[in-house]
Design a protein around this motif. Structure first.
Motif, PDB file in Angstrom:
ATOM      1  N   LYS A   1     -12.031  74.612 107.106  1.00  0.00           N
ATOM      2  CA  LYS A   1     -11.503  73.888 108.277  1.00  0.00           C
ATOM      3  C   LYS A   1     -11.480  72.397 107.974  1.00  0.00           C
ATOM      4  O   LYS A   1     -12.173  71.918 107.079  1.00  0.00           O
ATOM      5  CB  LYS A   1     -12.424  74.113 109.499  1.00  0.00           C
ATOM      6  CG  LYS A   1     -12.340  75.480 110.116  1.00  0.00           C
ATOM      7  CD  LYS A   1     -13.513  75.731 111.067  1.00  0.00           C
ATOM      8  CE  LYS A   1     -13.575  74.770 112.231  1.00  0.00           C
ATOM      9  NZ  LYS A   1     -14.685  75.111 113.159  1.00  0.00           N
TER      10      LYS A   1
ATOM     11  N   ARG B   1     -21.471  76.593 105.322  1.00  0.00           N
ATOM     12  CA  ARG B   1     -20.722  77.780 104.873  1.00  0.00           C
ATOM     13  C   ARG B   1     -21.241  78.174 103.490  1.00  0.00           C
ATOM     14  O   ARG B   1     -20.866  77.579 102.470  1.00  0.00           O
ATOM     15  CB  ARG B   1     -19.233  77.491 104.836  1.00  0.00           C
ATOM     16  CG  ARG B   1     -18.590  77.115 106.172  1.00  0.00           C
ATOM     17  CD  ARG B   1     -18.753  78.203 107.245  1.00  0.00           C
ATOM     18  NE  ARG B   1     -17.966  77.934 108.441  1.00  0.00           N
ATOM     19  CZ  ARG B   1     -16.817  78.556 108.741  1.00  0.00           C
ATOM     20  NH1 ARG B   1     -16.317  79.450 107.903  1.00  0.00           N
ATOM     21  NH2 ARG B   1     -16.145  78.244 109.845  1.00  0.00           N
TER      22      ARG B   1
ATOM     23  N   LYS C   1     -21.677  67.857 101.749  1.00  0.00           N
ATOM     24  CA  LYS C   1     -21.002  67.884 103.051  1.00  0.00           C
ATOM     25  C   LYS C   1     -19.496  67.901 102.807  1.00  0.00           C
ATOM     26  O   LYS C   1     -18.984  67.236 101.912  1.00  0.00           O
ATOM     27  CB  LYS C   1     -21.364  66.636 103.884  1.00  0.00           C
ATOM     28  CG  LYS C   1     -20.784  66.672 105.310  1.00  0.00           C
ATOM     29  CD  LYS C   1     -21.453  67.744 106.150  1.00  0.00           C
ATOM     30  CE  LYS C   1     -20.880  67.785 107.551  1.00  0.00           C
ATOM     31  NZ  LYS C   1     -19.582  68.496 107.598  1.00  0.00           N
TER      32      LYS C   1
ATOM     33  N   GLU D   1     -23.566  63.000 118.078  1.00  0.00           N
ATOM     34  CA  GLU D   1     -22.475  63.016 117.109  1.00  0.00           C
ATOM     35  C   GLU D   1     -21.230  62.612 117.881  1.00  0.00           C
ATOM     36  O   GLU D   1     -20.806  63.297 118.800  1.00  0.00           O
ATOM     37  CB  GLU D   1     -22.251  64.334 116.363  1.00  0.00           C
ATOM     38  CG  GLU D   1     -21.154  64.159 115.295  1.00  0.00           C
ATOM     39  CD  GLU D   1     -20.968  65.346 114.361  1.00  0.00           C
ATOM     40  OE1 GLU D   1     -21.797  66.274 114.371  1.00  0.00           O
ATOM     41  OE2 GLU D   1     -19.971  65.339 113.626  1.00  0.00           O
TER      42      GLU D   1
ATOM     43  N   HIS E   1     -14.133  73.306 102.253  1.00  0.00           N
ATOM     44  CA  HIS E   1     -14.385  73.991 103.526  1.00  0.00           C
ATOM     45  C   HIS E   1     -13.075  74.631 103.969  1.00  0.00           C
ATOM     46  O   HIS E   1     -12.000  74.251 103.516  1.00  0.00           O
ATOM     47  CB  HIS E   1     -14.867  72.993 104.591  1.00  0.00           C
ATOM     48  CG  HIS E   1     -15.572  73.618 105.740  1.00  0.00           C
ATOM     49  ND1 HIS E   1     -14.931  74.315 106.733  1.00  0.00           N
ATOM     50  CD2 HIS E   1     -16.890  73.674 106.070  1.00  0.00           C
ATOM     51  CE1 HIS E   1     -15.810  74.754 107.624  1.00  0.00           C
ATOM     52  NE2 HIS E   1     -17.002  74.380 107.253  1.00  0.00           N
TER      53      HIS E   1
END
Ligand SMILES: CCC[C@H](NC(=O)CCC(=O)O)C(=O)O
Ligand SMILES: NC(=O)OP(=O)(O)O
Length: 315
Positions: free
Chosen positions: A178, A276, A236, A142, A176
């Motif tokens: 973050k 999450r 995602k 990644e 999300h």
């Protein structure tokens, strides 16, 4: 194939997918191929799946494996060229990468984007310095803009579970807490645009991916519409590319729920993990029989093994 940093390094996509599925059936068929060869796995960031699956894949090819948390286990590295190193960084990537290249036959690198300087991140400075200085084949674990091992895994998983020749695949943004990289969605979109699927990306305004990644995907800003008739729902979160690294939306209407999954064609739920729960996807979905996130994570081994086998054969 020398490096594996994006779908562009793969000559024949379906052959690579089929190799992954073949290795899944016969994991130890090539255990001699990597004998006396070493792979070094370098992590600038956390990892569970990539770290363990790539080690397992290398071991199943007979390779020796060295793993390092760069900066935590090693010296802090200076990544900028031409600076006076009178700060807190003891070693330049030029030496560190060249030395690692002395010890390893293949090097894997994970280095997430900083999400501050878009030009720096999207020029893949860190990955390119390891390509330059190690002098050995580089496998992205990644990078700043892509996650190719994850995307090959995702394509293998879709191939394994699809019920029609050309399934409807939806990449849906989810909230999300973050600001996360665009790597997974960039890479997923890049691979889906080359695969034989009906591909849609659903995201709020302001979360458009860079055009070189979204390609000719169908785009919708409606959190529900794309679910209708879908065969695969891939959830995602990512931060904004346009307003780089920013969180512009945290609307829970974008969370994947059973109500939305009920609009699909009995779709499989996918996510690269870690996820999450009850922020990205509600428990009722990820705990349902439609969720294949664990099987998807299991396929990380076969994707990595297909890539490492292909590189080993070119050494
Ligand atoms: C494979 C995914 C790696 C990473 N995910 C995270 O950083 C999640 C971190 C968190 O949820 O706190 C990402 O989104 O690129
Ligand atoms: N999907 C994935 O790459 O997981 P890790 O970040 O745990 O390696």
């Amino acid at each position: 194939m020398y490096n594996f940093t994006s779908v562009n390094d793969v000559q024949d996509l379906s052959a690579m997918v089929n190799l992954g599925l073949q290795l899944k059936k016969s994991p130890n068929a090539f255990r001699e191929l990597g004998k006396y060869k070493t792979i070094g796995l370098l992590f600038f960031n956390s990892s569970l799946r990539t770290r363990l699956s790539t080690q397992k894949a290398a071991q199943q090819l007979g390779m020796d494996v060295m793993v390092m948390n760069v900066g935590a286990d090693s010296w802090q590295l200076e990544m900028t060229e031409g600076v006076i190193m009178n700060g807190d960084k003891a070693e330049h990537v030029a030496e560190a990468a060249a030395v690692i290249g002395q010890y390893c036959d293949i090097v894997g690198v994970r280095s997430f984007p900083g999400l501050v300087d878009r030009n720096y991140d999207y020029s893949e400075q860190v990955l390119n310095q390891f390509i330059k200085y190690t002098g050995k084949p580089i496998v992205s674990l990644e990078s700043a803009t892509r996650h190719p091992l994850q995307s090959l895994t995702d394509l293998i998983t879709i191939e394994e579970h699809k019920k029609t020749a050309r399934p409807k695949v939806v990449l849906t943004w989810a909230p999300h807490v973050k600001a996360l990289p665009q790597c997974v969605p960039n890479s997923f979109a890049e691979w889906m645009n080359r695969a034989d699927v009906d591909f849609t990306i659903a995201h709020p305004e302001g979360y458009e991916l860079a055009p070189e990644f979204s390609g000719n995907a169908r785009i919708t800003h409606d959190p529900k519409a794309a679910f209708i008739g879908a065969d695969f729902i891939y959830a995602k979160n990512w931060s904004s590319y346009k307003d780089y690294g920013k969180i512009l939306n945290s609307d829970p209407a974008w969370m994947v729920t059973k109500e939305k999954m009920d609009l699909t064609n009995n779709a499989k739920f996918m996510h690269c993990l870690p996820v999450r729960r009850n922020v990205v996807v509600e428990d009722a979905v990820i705990d349902s029989e439609n969720s294949i996130v664990i099987q998807q994570a299991g396929n990380r081994v076969w994707a990595a093994q297909a890539v490492l086998k292909t590189i080993l054969e070119s050494l």
